[in-house]
Motif scaffolding. Sequence first.
Motif, PDB file in Angstrom:
ATOM      1  N   THR A   1      99.223 107.890  60.075  1.00  0.00           N
ATOM      2  CA  THR A   1      98.835 106.762  60.940  1.00  0.00           C
ATOM      3  C   THR A   1      97.446 106.994  61.532  1.00  0.00           C
ATOM      4  O   THR A   1      96.624 106.069  61.586  1.00  0.00           O
ATOM      5  CB  THR A   1      99.878 106.592  62.076  1.00  0.00           C
ATOM      6  OG1 THR A   1     101.166 106.459  61.486  1.00  0.00           O
ATOM      7  CG2 THR A   1      99.590 105.374  62.928  1.00  0.00           C
TER       8      THR A   1
ATOM      9  N   TYR B   1      95.032 108.767  60.286  1.00  0.00           N
ATOM     10  CA  TYR B   1      94.049 108.613  59.192  1.00  0.00           C
ATOM     11  C   TYR B   1      93.692 107.126  59.024  1.00  0.00           C
ATOM     12  O   TYR B   1      92.526 106.752  58.977  1.00  0.00           O
ATOM     13  CB  TYR B   1      94.632 109.194  57.900  1.00  0.00           C
ATOM     14  CG  TYR B   1      93.778 108.936  56.683  1.00  0.00           C
ATOM     15  CD1 TYR B   1      92.646 109.714  56.437  1.00  0.00           C
ATOM     16  CD2 TYR B   1      94.081 107.906  55.795  1.00  0.00           C
ATOM     17  CE1 TYR B   1      91.842 109.469  55.327  1.00  0.00           C
ATOM     18  CE2 TYR B   1      93.287 107.655  54.693  1.00  0.00           C
ATOM     19  CZ  TYR B   1      92.164 108.434  54.461  1.00  0.00           C
ATOM     20  OH  TYR B   1      91.372 108.189  53.379  1.00  0.00           O
ATOM     21  N   HIS B   2      94.707 106.285  58.955  1.00  0.00           N
ATOM     22  CA  HIS B   2      94.459 104.845  58.750  1.00  0.00           C
ATOM     23  C   HIS B   2      93.777 104.220  59.968  1.00  0.00           C
ATOM     24  O   HIS B   2      92.935 103.331  59.830  1.00  0.00           O
ATOM     25  CB  HIS B   2      95.769 104.125  58.390  1.00  0.00           C
ATOM     26  CG  HIS B   2      96.190 104.421  56.987  1.00  0.00           C
ATOM     27  ND1 HIS B   2      95.670 103.756  55.909  1.00  0.00           N
ATOM     28  CD2 HIS B   2      97.021 105.358  56.485  1.00  0.00           C
ATOM     29  CE1 HIS B   2      96.183 104.269  54.797  1.00  0.00           C
ATOM     30  NE2 HIS B   2      97.010 105.234  55.125  1.00  0.00           N
ATOM     31  N   TYR B   3      94.122 104.698  61.150  1.00  0.00           N
ATOM     32  CA  TYR B   3      93.486 104.191  62.378  1.00  0.00           C
ATOM     33  C   TYR B   3      91.988 104.521  62.360  1.00  0.00           C
ATOM     34  O   TYR B   3      91.141 103.664  62.632  1.00  0.00           O
ATOM     35  CB  TYR B   3      94.170 104.838  63.592  1.00  0.00           C
ATOM     36  CG  TYR B   3      93.534 104.512  64.913  1.00  0.00           C
ATOM     37  CD1 TYR B   3      93.861 103.344  65.596  1.00  0.00           C
ATOM     38  CD2 TYR B   3      92.607 105.393  65.485  1.00  0.00           C
ATOM     39  CE1 TYR B   3      93.272 103.052  66.820  1.00  0.00           C
ATOM     40  CE2 TYR B   3      92.014 105.105  66.698  1.00  0.00           C
ATOM     41  CZ  TYR B   3      92.347 103.932  67.367  1.00  0.00           C
ATOM     42  OH  TYR B   3      91.761 103.647  68.575  1.00  0.00           O
TER      43      TYR B   3
ATOM     44  N   LYS C   1      90.073 105.295  59.744  1.00  0.00           N
ATOM     45  CA  LYS C   1      89.358 104.623  58.636  1.00  0.00           C
ATOM     46  C   LYS C   1      89.357 103.099  58.801  1.00  0.00           C
ATOM     47  O   LYS C   1      88.685 102.393  58.055  1.00  0.00           O
ATOM     48  CB  LYS C   1      90.018 104.979  57.285  1.00  0.00           C
ATOM     49  CG  LYS C   1      89.994 106.476  56.969  1.00  0.00           C
ATOM     50  CD  LYS C   1      88.572 106.977  56.735  1.00  0.00           C
ATOM     51  CE  LYS C   1      88.541 108.492  56.609  1.00  0.00           C
ATOM     52  NZ  LYS C   1      87.209 109.069  56.731  1.00  0.00           N
ATOM     53  N   GLY C   2      90.188 102.626  59.718  1.00  0.00           N
ATOM     54  CA  GLY C   2      90.243 101.181  59.938  1.00  0.00           C
ATOM     55  C   GLY C   2      90.881 100.418  58.791  1.00  0.00           C
ATOM     56  O   GLY C   2      90.577  99.247  58.574  1.00  0.00           O
ATOM     57  N   VAL C   3      91.779 101.111  58.068  1.00  0.00           N
ATOM     58  CA  VAL C   3      92.458 100.436  56.929  1.00  0.00           C
ATOM     59  C   VAL C   3      93.981 100.428  57.145  1.00  0.00           C
ATOM     60  O   VAL C   3      94.516 101.227  57.885  1.00  0.00           O
ATOM     61  CB  VAL C   3      92.156 101.124  55.570  1.00  0.00           C
ATOM     62  CG1 VAL C   3      90.721 100.878  55.196  1.00  0.00           C
ATOM     63  CG2 VAL C   3      92.494 102.608  55.594  1.00  0.00           C
TER      64      VAL C   3
END
Length: 306
Positions: free
Chosen positions: A298, A300-302, A304-306
């Motif tokens: 989570t 990581y995605h936060y 990277k904004g993806v």
Amino acid sequence: MEKLFDILIIGGGPAGLTAAIYGCRFGLRVLIIEKLNLGGTVMLTDKVENYPGFPEGIKGKDLGVLFKTHSYVYGAEYVSDTIRSIKEEGDLFLLEGESDYYKGRTVIVATGTKPRTLGIPGEDKYIGKGVSFCAACDGYFFQGKDIAVIGGGDSAIGEAIYLAALCHNVYVIHRRDELKAVRVLEDEARKMGNVAFLWNSVPIKIIGDRGVEGLEIKNIKTGEITILSVKGVFIYIGEDPQTELLKGLINLDEHGYVITDESMKTNIPGILAVGDIRKKPLRQIVTAVSDGAVAAYTAYHYIKGV
Ligand code: NAP
């Protein structure tokens, strides 16, 4: 500390260490901030018998060391400090520790739980002089002696089994007439031969002089009070979440556990919570490591904004 980290992990138990392993493998810069020793309370557990991959069981300390070593492999950074506050600074978070400040894009809180206390006379007075919350740390001092274990959960019975191998007699004092612990632990305890169960009983006073000499117990069905002659009292009546740091910032339930969604997100974007501090149905090492993996994903995605 001037450096900016992608993930600041508060707490180095199984959940925090797993978040570090996964975070590093996503190519993120990870700092673990731990106030005591890496490994968490698993390091104080005698034997872990339900962690997959170890059909014969594994010493808690050995498993904790494996978690630690595994996280070193991927380059997580560590610092020993106690965090006092978490502040939002624009898109970033600033953690204030007793020794330093730490800046990160995300924060994963993995501060675990602390043992609940009985609050009876003698408990505080004899901590370290017969009263203990850690059989693996202190059991050695009670070899050949009679001791009491308070509680009826997995911790109480698991540690009673460990203590029965060292001590003369182990009295398990439980407030109901059936255990909360899983059946396999109860069966194992009964097989030891020197474990006695005192049902419907609560300790009301720890008696001693320079150290523990006995325990006053009340039968809650009959009201009868008896004195048990023991040199040690091991207290395992559950845990409370260490979430004082989060009060006023993060949504907690009525018992102080952190409310997250299944991605480990709290109500503050960028702050995640994992392990035993979460409101969840099952607190085990296996669920803690699962939380850690999901939180790193989570984060990581936060980032990277993806
Ligand atoms: P727990 O499951 O909450 O059990 C606490 C025990 O203490 C219960 O039997 C409870 O009685 C009793 N108790 C609570 N307050 C008391 C009081 N004031 N006076 C007297 N007795 C009191 O806590 P735990 O055993 O520490 O376990 C915590 C978590 O870790 C659990 O999820 C457990 O499954 C997990 N754990 C797992 C393992 C394993 O899988 N091998 C090992 C250790 C712990 P009642 O039964 O009447 O509520």
